[in-house]
Write an enzyme that holds these catalytic residues in place. Sequence first.
Site, PDB file in Angstrom:
ATOM      1  N   SER A  52       0.829  -1.210   0.000  1.00 27.41           N
ATOM      2  CA  SER A  52       0.000   0.000   0.000  1.00 27.41           C
ATOM      3  C   SER A  52       0.863   1.259   0.000  1.00 27.41           C
ATOM      4  O   SER A  52       0.509   2.259  -0.638  1.00 27.41           O
ATOM      5  CB  SER A  52      -0.943  -0.004   1.207  1.00 27.41           C
ATOM      6  OG  SER A  52      -0.215  -0.033   2.412  1.00 27.41           O
ATOM      7  N   ASP A  55       2.135   1.624  -3.525  1.00 30.14           N
ATOM      8  CA  ASP A  55       1.055   2.126  -4.385  1.00 30.14           C
ATOM      9  C   ASP A  55       0.816   3.620  -4.163  1.00 30.14           C
ATOM     10  O   ASP A  55       0.520   4.363  -5.105  1.00 30.14           O
ATOM     11  CB  ASP A  55      -0.240   1.345  -4.114  1.00 30.14           C
ATOM     12  CG  ASP A  55      -0.147  -0.102  -4.555  1.00 30.14           C
ATOM     13  OD1 ASP A  55       0.733  -0.410  -5.384  1.00 30.14           O
ATOM     14  OD2 ASP A  55      -0.946  -0.924  -4.071  1.00 30.14           O
ATOM     15  N   GLU A 129      23.883 -23.523 -13.646  1.00 28.83           N
ATOM     16  CA  GLU A 129      22.614 -22.813 -13.463  1.00 28.83           C
ATOM     17  C   GLU A 129      21.503 -23.507 -14.247  1.00 28.83           C
ATOM     18  O   GLU A 129      21.772 -24.181 -15.248  1.00 28.83           O
ATOM     19  CB  GLU A 129      22.742 -21.363 -13.925  1.00 28.83           C
ATOM     20  CG  GLU A 129      23.139 -21.216 -15.375  1.00 28.83           C
ATOM     21  CD  GLU A 129      23.648 -19.815 -15.710  1.00 28.83           C
ATOM     22  OE1 GLU A 129      22.897 -19.081 -16.358  1.00 28.83           O
ATOM     23  OE2 GLU A 129      24.782 -19.484 -15.337  1.00 28.83           O
ATOM     24  N   LYS A 131      18.712 -24.164 -16.947  1.00 28.24           N
ATOM     25  CA  LYS A 131      18.509 -23.660 -18.316  1.00 28.24           C
ATOM     26  C   LYS A 131      17.029 -23.304 -18.469  1.00 28.24           C
ATOM     27  O   LYS A 131      16.190 -24.166 -18.712  1.00 28.24           O
ATOM     28  CB  LYS A 131      18.921 -24.699 -19.351  1.00 28.24           C
ATOM     29  CG  LYS A 131      18.861 -24.180 -20.784  1.00 28.24           C
ATOM     30  CD  LYS A 131      19.336 -25.240 -21.774  1.00 28.24           C
ATOM     31  CE  LYS A 131      19.309 -24.681 -23.187  1.00 28.24           C
ATOM     32  NZ  LYS A 131      17.972 -24.276 -23.634  1.00 28.24           N
TER      33      LYS A 131
END
Length: 688
Positions: A52, A55, A129, A131
Site C-alpha cells: 500500500s 502504491d 545454473e 537452463k
Amino acid sequence: MQDIQLDKRLSELLSQAVTPHNAQPLMQALCQSLNEHNIRYYVDDAPSITDSEYDRLMQRLKQLEAEYPQFVAADSPTQRVGGMALAKFEQITHLKPMLSLDNAFDEADFSAFHKRVSDRVGEVSFCCEPKLDGLAVSILYRNGVLERAATRGDGTVGEDITENVKTIKSIPLKLRGDNYPELVEVRGEAFMPKAAFEALNERARLKDEKLFVNPRNAAAGSLRQLDSKITASRALSFYAYALGVVEPTSHELAKTHYEQLQQLKSWGLPVSSEIKVCDELSQVFAYYQDILTRRSYLPFEIDGVVMKVNDIAQQQTLGFVAKSPRWAIAYKFPAQEEMTLLEGVDFQVGRTGAVTPVARLKPVFVGGVTVSNATLHNADEIERLGVMVGDTVIIRRAGDVIPQIVAIVPERRPEDAKAIAFPQHCPVCGSLVERLEGEAVTRCSGGLFCEAQRKEAIKHFASRKALDIDGMGDKIVEQLIDKELVQSPADLFKLPASMMTMLDRMGMKSATNLAQAIEAAKTTTLPRFLYALGIREVGEATASNLATHFGSLEALRVATIEQLIQVEDIGEVVAQHVAHFFAQPHNLEVIDALIAAGVNWPTIAAPSADEQPLKGQTWVLTGTLNQLNRNDAKAQLQALGAKVAGSVSKNTDCLVAGEAAGSKLAKAQELGVKVIGEDELLALLANS
C-alpha cells in the site's frame, strides 16, 4: 546509509508544497525511491515498505507526471504499463553475436566436454545454473538507464522489443548504485512463471480463446506483441545470466562468471538463486540430478542445466567455434514433449465418480519414461483440443505429472479419424452418467453402489467425523472389500466378529473389539449420518445446516431444489448435488438398508432463539487450541448459531486466537475485530 538519505530527502520533498520549481526534483526522488523498492522486492526478496505504501508513492508520481509531463523521466516506473502499439518490429544488429550452446544429453557427453576443456586449460570449476525455457534477451544500459532491448533472433540480428521489456517489473529501468560501466549489455532469459502461465490460460479459457501450449510459447508470444500493453498484462519475469558488451573495456569486472552474476545482482538485476559453483565432475552430476529431481517443483520451466567454465581468463583462452562458446554447454534433460499416435480412448471411473477419458497412445519415450497413456481430462478438453482417434498428438510429461495431450498436428489427421464419444452409462456399474450444468466433469450416478467408488465411500463413511467407527482404518476397509465381505456401508453392520478374523493380523479379540465399535456406531446423529453419505459439496457444516433446517431424513429426501436453497449457506450448486443424490435409486437403497440394519439418531428439536445466541454472527478460529480440538470448537459454535469462516474479513464478528496465531490475528487487529482466547471461548460454551 544511502537508503536512509534517499528516504529522508524524499520525505522532505513530499512535505513541501509542489511548484514548477521543485516538481522535477520531487519526481526524480520518487522515481529513484520506487525503482529501489522494485529491486528490493524482485531481486533482493527483501521489501522494506508495504504494497500500500508503494502504491501510494506510485500514485503520487502519476499525479505529478500528469501535471508536469515535461519532467517525465525515461526510467520512471510508470513507463512500464506500455505505450503506443507498433506497426512492426525494427531490426537490431547485436554489438556482439548472441551464440547458442552445444548440448550434452548424458554423462558421457558431458565427460567428453569436460575432457576437451581440461585438456586445453587444465583444472576447471563450473558455474552451474538452470537452463530456463524462455526467450533469450539482450538489454543495453547507457549510464545506468535502460536504452534498448532485443531478441536473440539469428544471433546476429534481433528485433527491437524495448517497450515490451520495460513492462517486465523485475527488470530495472535504471541500474542500482553508480559503479557500473558507462555502457553495459546484460543478457538473460525472459520467461513466464508457471503460476502466471496457468492464470493466463485460465483467463483465455473463460473467454473461450485459444490456450497456449506451454510457458515458453506464452513468453515468446507475449514479448513479440506489437502492443506493449498486452505484454504488460502477461506477468513475465527475467533472470540475467551473462554480461555482453562492456564499455569502457577498462572498467573493472569480476574475475569469475559467478562473481560477475553477483555484480549484476548488485546493480539491481535479478539472478537465479539456483546457481552453484562445482569444482569436481561428481559435483556437476550431483547438481544435474538435484535440479532434475526438483524440476517440477520449481516456479519456472527448465529444460536442462547450463555448465560454464567459471574462470573468465580460462573462458577467453578457450574462445569460440562458429556458433557456440567452447567453455559452456547445455546439459539437457530428457524431452518432456513428443509426438505420437492416438490409437484409442478408454474411460476410467475415479473414487468420486468422475468419468475420465484416458488416451491410448502408440508408446513413446518422453520425460525419461515410455508413455502409452495420457489423460484427456474431460469433454471440454477434448472439444478444446479438437482431438480425434487416429490423430498425431503432442504429449507432455513434466516430473511426476500424469502425461497429457497438449495439442494435435492437424495436417497429419487421417481420413478415417473418429470422433471421441463419452459413454452414456458407467463402464464399471452400468449406472447413468450425468454432467450437471456448469460442471466440466461427467460423473457416474451410482454413488455408494458403484464398485469404483466403493472403497473411498466406505472409508469416508467410517471416518472420525462421520460415523466414527473406532478401529475401522483404511487398510481394514480395503481388506473387507478385496475379500468381498462388504459391498455397501450397510454390510458393515452385518459382519460377525468370526468373519472379521479372516482379515490379516486380526485375532478374535481385535475382531470382537471392532464388532463392538461397529455396533456402537449405529447410534449417531443426523448431521453425522448425512456427512457420512458422502454427498458432493456437503461437509460437516452443510450437513448440520441441512439437519437443523429439515429436522428429519424423510423431509430432506423429498426436498426440492427451491426448498434446499432456503437452507443457510446453501446455494444452487450444492442444492443440485443434494437433490441429485436423493434422486438416485441406488443411493436410496443403501440408506434404507442402513436404517434396516439399525442405524438411528435422536429426533432433532428446532432450536429456540435462546439456544442460539450467536445466530447471525461470523466467527473465525486460528492458532492451536489446547483443551478443544478445532472440529469440536467449530461444531459447538455452529450449534450456538454461529457461522464459522476460514478467513478474517470486515464481516467477522469474533476471532478465537489460540497459541501461535499468525496472519489472521494481525488482520483482525488491523480491522478492529473482537479477539478472544481459548479460556474465554470455553467460558462462553459452558454458559450457553
